[in-house]
Write a protein that holds these residues in place. Structure first.
Motif, PDB file in Angstrom:
ATOM      1  N   ARG A 154     -33.496  67.036  83.955  1.00 12.90           N
ATOM      2  CA  ARG A 154     -32.845  68.010  84.839  1.00 12.90           C
ATOM      3  C   ARG A 154     -32.484  67.384  86.172  1.00 12.90           C
ATOM      4  NH1 ARG A 154     -36.851  72.602  83.790  1.00 12.90           N
ATOM      5  NH2 ARG A 154     -37.701  71.683  85.636  1.00 12.90           N
ATOM      6  N   VAL A 155     -33.383  66.547  86.692  1.00 13.85           N
ATOM      7  CA  VAL A 155     -33.120  65.891  87.985  1.00 13.85           C
ATOM      8  C   VAL A 155     -31.902  64.968  87.839  1.00 13.85           C
ATOM      9  CG1 VAL A 155     -34.031  64.209  89.627  1.00 13.85           C
ATOM     10  CG2 VAL A 155     -35.468  66.093  88.842  1.00 13.85           C
ATOM     11  N   GLN A 156     -31.815  64.233  86.738  1.00 14.50           N
ATOM     12  CA  GLN A 156     -30.707  63.307  86.554  1.00 14.50           C
ATOM     13  C   GLN A 156     -29.390  64.046  86.368  1.00 14.50           C
ATOM     14  OE1 GLN A 156     -31.909  60.796  83.334  1.00 14.50           O
ATOM     15  NE2 GLN A 156     -33.145  59.460  84.625  1.00 14.50           N
ATOM     16  N   THR A 157     -29.384  65.185  85.638  1.00 12.32           N
ATOM     17  CA  THR A 157     -28.133  65.922  85.413  1.00 12.32           C
ATOM     18  C   THR A 157     -27.668  66.573  86.708  1.00 12.32           C
ATOM     19  OG1 THR A 157     -29.365  67.863  84.691  1.00 12.32           O
ATOM     20  CG2 THR A 157     -28.562  66.373  82.973  1.00 12.32           C
ATOM     21  N   ARG A 158     -28.563  67.006  87.549  1.00 14.31           N
ATOM     22  CA  ARG A 158     -28.161  67.611  88.813  1.00 14.31           C
ATOM     23  C   ARG A 158     -27.678  66.557  89.801  1.00 14.31           C
ATOM     24  NH1 ARG A 158     -33.185  71.684  89.000  1.00 14.31           N
ATOM     25  NH2 ARG A 158     -32.298  73.251  87.648  1.00 14.31           N
ATOM     26  N   ALA A 159     -28.281  65.360  89.720  1.00 15.97           N
ATOM     27  CA  ALA A 159     -27.878  64.295  90.638  1.00 15.97           C
ATOM     28  C   ALA A 159     -26.514  63.738  90.245  1.00 15.97           C
ATOM     29  CB  ALA A 159     -28.922  63.189  90.633  1.00 15.97           C
ATOM     30  N   ALA A 160     -26.134  63.880  88.996  1.00 17.68           N
ATOM     31  CA  ALA A 160     -24.871  63.285  88.533  1.00 17.68           C
ATOM     32  C   ALA A 160     -23.671  64.098  88.935  1.00 17.68           C
ATOM     33  CB  ALA A 160     -24.886  63.200  87.020  1.00 17.68           C
TER      34      ALA A 160
END
Length: 160
Positions: A154-160
């Motif tokens: 979730r952190v990676q998808t939001r950061a992208a």
């Protein structure tokens, strides 16, 4: 000297010896009476000592039984404690593995966030609830790892 005088002296000498013998017998009788009374008190003391010895022997037997029971109970408790110690050590090792993985995931997420210059707005993160197993052993390493992976994704998808 006449035979009367000699016989009188002998009679007086015998009477004196008889008086001395009677006095000695009285003294001896007193000593024997005291000895008999001491004998009775000694017999009573010996009887009390025998009774006390029997009571002590019964108490010692009771203590021996109690010691055997305590030894068995303590041995069982020690074996149980050793089993729990092994379980706890295994859980601590599994927890350390999970913590190491989570720290690597968070380091990777931080590095990915630093590589991008603008920081995007992040929605509030809803914590992932890890369901406790039914057996009461605590959260398993696999369920904790799955939750950590979901959080990192979730952190990676939001950061992208």
């Amino acid at each position: 000297m006449s035979s009367f005088t000699v016989s009188m002296m002998i009679e007086l000498l015998v009477a004196g010896l008889l008086v001395a013998t009677i006095a000695y017998c009285v003294t001896l009788n007193r000593r024997l009476t005291r000895l008999r009374s001491d004998e009775q008190s000694l017999k009573a003391t010996i009887a009390e000592l025998i009774t006390a010895t029997e009571i002590a022997e019964r108490a010692i037997q009771g203590l021996k039984v109690t010691v055997r029971e305590c030894d068995g109970t303590l041995g069982e408790r020690l074996r149980t404690a050793e089993r729990f110690l092994v379980d706890i050590e295994r859980e601590v090792k599994a927890g350390q593995v999970v913590v190491d993985r989570i720290s690597r995931i968070t380091e990777a997420a931080r590095d990915a966030g630093k590589a991008r210059s603008p920081i995007p707005a992040v929605e509030p993160i809803v914590p992932v609830l890890v369901r406790e197993p039914v057996d009461g052993q605590g959260a398993s390493a696999a369920s904790t790892l799955a939750a950590a992976k979901a959080f990192a994704a979730r952190v990676q998808t939001r950061a992208a």
